[in-house]
Design a protein around this motif. Structure first.
Motif, PDB file in Angstrom:
ATOM      1  N   PRO A   1       0.791  -1.231   0.000  1.00 59.22           N
ATOM      2  CA  PRO A   1       0.000   0.000   0.000  1.00 59.22           C
ATOM      3  C   PRO A   1       0.825   1.284   0.000  1.00 59.22           C
ATOM      4  O   PRO A   1       0.252   2.375  -0.081  1.00 59.22           O
ATOM      5  N   VAL A   2       2.136   1.189   0.086  1.00 56.53           N
ATOM      6  CA  VAL A   2       2.967   2.392   0.162  1.00 56.53           C
ATOM      7  C   VAL A   2       2.738   3.302  -1.040  1.00 56.53           C
ATOM      8  O   VAL A   2       2.668   4.523  -0.915  1.00 56.53           O
ATOM      9  N   SER A   3       2.594   2.697  -2.222  1.00 53.27           N
ATOM     10  CA  SER A   3       2.406   3.501  -3.427  1.00 53.27           C
ATOM     11  C   SER A   3       1.133   4.329  -3.351  1.00 53.27           C
ATOM     12  O   SER A   3       1.085   5.458  -3.866  1.00 53.27           O
ATOM     13  N   HIS A   4       0.101   3.814  -2.709  1.00 53.26           N
ATOM     14  CA  HIS A   4      -1.151   4.559  -2.601  1.00 53.26           C
ATOM     15  C   HIS A   4      -1.021   5.733  -1.638  1.00 53.26           C
ATOM     16  O   HIS A   4      -1.627   6.790  -1.854  1.00 53.26           O
ATOM     17  N   TYR A   5      -0.249   5.579  -0.578  1.00 52.27           N
ATOM     18  CA  TYR A   5       0.031   6.710   0.308  1.00 52.27           C
ATOM     19  C   TYR A   5       0.659   7.841  -0.498  1.00 52.27           C
ATOM     20  O   TYR A   5       0.280   9.007  -0.382  1.00 52.27           O
ATOM     21  N   ARG A   6       1.652   7.463  -1.295  1.00 55.58           N
ATOM     22  CA  ARG A   6       2.338   8.459  -2.119  1.00 55.58           C
ATOM     23  C   ARG A   6       1.371   9.073  -3.126  1.00 55.58           C
ATOM     24  O   ARG A   6       1.318  10.293  -3.296  1.00 55.58           O
ATOM     25  N   GLY A   7       0.567   8.233  -3.780  1.00 57.36           N
ATOM     26  CA  GLY A   7      -0.360   8.719  -4.786  1.00 57.36           C
ATOM     27  C   GLY A   7      -1.398   9.670  -4.215  1.00 57.36           C
ATOM     28  O   GLY A   7      -1.691  10.718  -4.798  1.00 57.36           O
ATOM     29  N   ALA A   8      -1.973   9.319  -3.077  1.00 58.98           N
ATOM     30  CA  ALA A   8      -2.989  10.169  -2.459  1.00 58.98           C
ATOM     31  C   ALA A   8      -2.408  11.522  -2.084  1.00 58.98           C
ATOM     32  O   ALA A   8      -3.054  12.568  -2.265  1.00 58.98           O
ATOM     33  N   ALA A   9      -1.183  11.533  -1.573  1.00 62.25           N
ATOM     34  CA  ALA A   9      -0.544  12.790  -1.175  1.00 62.25           C
ATOM     35  C   ALA A   9      -0.286  13.683  -2.384  1.00 62.25           C
ATOM     36  O   ALA A   9      -0.475  14.910  -2.327  1.00 62.25           O
ATOM     37  N   VAL A  10       0.137  13.087  -3.497  1.00 62.19           N
ATOM     38  CA  VAL A  10       0.423  13.887  -4.695  1.00 62.19           C
ATOM     39  C   VAL A  10      -0.873  14.427  -5.301  1.00 62.19           C
ATOM     40  O   VAL A  10      -0.928  15.579  -5.739  1.00 62.19           O
ATOM     41  N   PHE A  11      -1.908  13.610  -5.339  1.00 63.20           N
ATOM     42  CA  PHE A  11      -3.194  14.106  -5.837  1.00 63.20           C
ATOM     43  C   PHE A  11      -3.655  15.320  -5.016  1.00 63.20           C
ATOM     44  O   PHE A  11      -4.150  16.305  -5.564  1.00 63.20           O
TER      45      PHE A  11
END
Length: 410
Positions: free
Chosen positions: A290-300
């Motif tokens: 799930p690490v990639s989703h943490y990063r993705g949500a923050a960038v969005f």
């Protein structure tokens, strides 16, 4: 202030401070079509994922699923999609093969695509062809590299028949950035014969405004990801599918059973008792990082806070590409050494400038030695600007390009 710097209400140099860990002021990153820099908030988000795992242990999945929903919301905004379902995956290939596995290929053993698809699609369809599936490839260009975008859609429409299980086509061609127009016609043709339509929108998102509604794709599948223009990094891909979809992927992960694991929970029972959950779970996979989703949500969220929507990003991108094209033309190099296709207007291309360079790989390598980062595919050198690249950096990059090409010729 130039248009490229000021189109979104922020200067490129001002935005660059949010990308300090990628050192965007120390080198010219024209890898925007391949790998854009990540804003610093992505680093903080990755650390938060670790901290959440350490604090919550196995209970972290509740938080992980909330973050995944934030990523879905980000893609929904980019797709202008009011009611489709969005399944997430680590890469587009795993989502593509789930889609392909759901098609009635025994009854309709025919797939229509183009000869300009990215390798994810090209290789998989090549392999299916070797196993007896008929693959029809519509040409995207002529021998001299020119083509009318509309003819691509028309060629697909002509190729679709009642033996066709699905059409697989890009919204922007990855080699030369041409926008494929007429996808609404393709969608209508698929509907007439009962075929599915999958659009690869990877090279559109955050580079060319893309609307499921305005493009007439409410009944289509759309695949894409955040590795390129969205700046989300790896592991952030999606498959959008229609709300009323009843397809049953053969390649299916156990997450797709959520809500149906207990017999009394009901859910859609299928052949052999294999059920599928509601909504996006139909095309869900299994345990993931799930690490990639943490990063993705923050960038969005960063893009939302900065007011950088698709329309503004397109304005920045076009201004940068026009500047690059103008400067490249001013080099006045021998077309045998470097040229660009002018048969399609820049406004009808995606987020990078494609240059025909016989020794593109060598040029790319030498540019990197001069702190100018680009990428290439075969003989095509691709210059992909981004919102943190200043006008001065664009000019510097083209000057370096001219010196490198002349040096190789000499």
């Amino acid at each position: 202030m130039t248009e490229a710097d000021g189109a979104a209400g922020h200067t490129a140099s001002g935005l660059a401070r949010h990308y300090s860990r990628f050192r965007v002021v120390d080198r010219v990153l024209l890898t925007g079509h391949s790998h854009q820099a990540w804003p610093d908030v992505a680093f903080s988000a990755q650390k938060q994922a670790w901290l959440d795992a350490a604090e919550m242990v196995d209970d972290k999945w509740g938080r992980a699923f909330e973050v995944a929903d934030e990523v879905r919301a980000g893609y929904r905004r980019l797709l202008d999609d009011p009611d489709g379902h969005i399944a997430l995956g680590q890469n587009t290939h795993e989502l593509l093969i789930r889609f392909l596995s759901a098609l009635p290929l025994r009854k309709r053993p025919r797939l229509v695509t183009t000869d300009g698809e990215f390798h994810t699609i090209r290789r998989q369809l090549d392999r299916l062809e070797a196993e007896g599936i008929e693959i029809v490839r519509v040409p995207t260009g002529t021998d001299d590299g020119t083509s009318e975008d509309r003819s691509v859609a028309e060629g697909i429409v002509d190729a679709v028949d009642d033996r066709t299980a699905a059409v697989v086509v890009s919204s922007v061609l990855f080699r030369d950035a041409r926008i494929v127009e007429g996808l609404d016609q393709v969608a209508a043709a698929c509907m007439r014969v009962g075929a599915e339509l999958l659009v690869d929108a990877y090279h559109s998102l955050n580079a060319v405004p893309f609307s499921v509604v305005e493009t007439g794709l409410e009944g289509a599948f759309v695949v894409g990801g955040g590795y390129k223009y969205c700046q989300l990094g790896e592991g952030n891909c999606f498959l959008r599918f229609p709300r009323d979809c009843k397809l049953r992927p053969v390649l299916t992960g156990w997450f797709a059973e959520f809500g149906t694991l207990a017999a009394e929970a009901g859910g859609e029972a299928g052949e052999g008792g294999v059920g599928y959950g509601e909504g996006h779970l139909r095309f869900a996979g299994s345990t993931y990082d799930p690490v990639s989703h943490y990063r993705g949500a923050a960038v969005f969220e960063f893009f939302r806070e900065m007011g950088l929507d698709a329309a503004r990003l397109r304005k920045i991108s076009l201004a940068q590409i026009r500047r690059l094209a103008s400067r490249v033309d001013a080099l006045d190099l021998d077309p045998a050494l470097l040229s660009r296709d002018r048969s399609v207007r820049l406004e009808r291309r995606g987020g990078f400038l494609a240059l025909e360079v016989p020794r593109a790989g060598e040029v790319c390598c030498k540019l990197r030695g001069r702190k100018v980062y680009a990428d290439f595919r075969g003989r095509v050198l691709r210059l992909g600007p981004a919102l943190y690249v200043t006008a001065e950096q664009l000019d510097e990059a083209v000057d370096e390009l001219g010196e490198v090409v002349r040096g190789l010729a000499g």
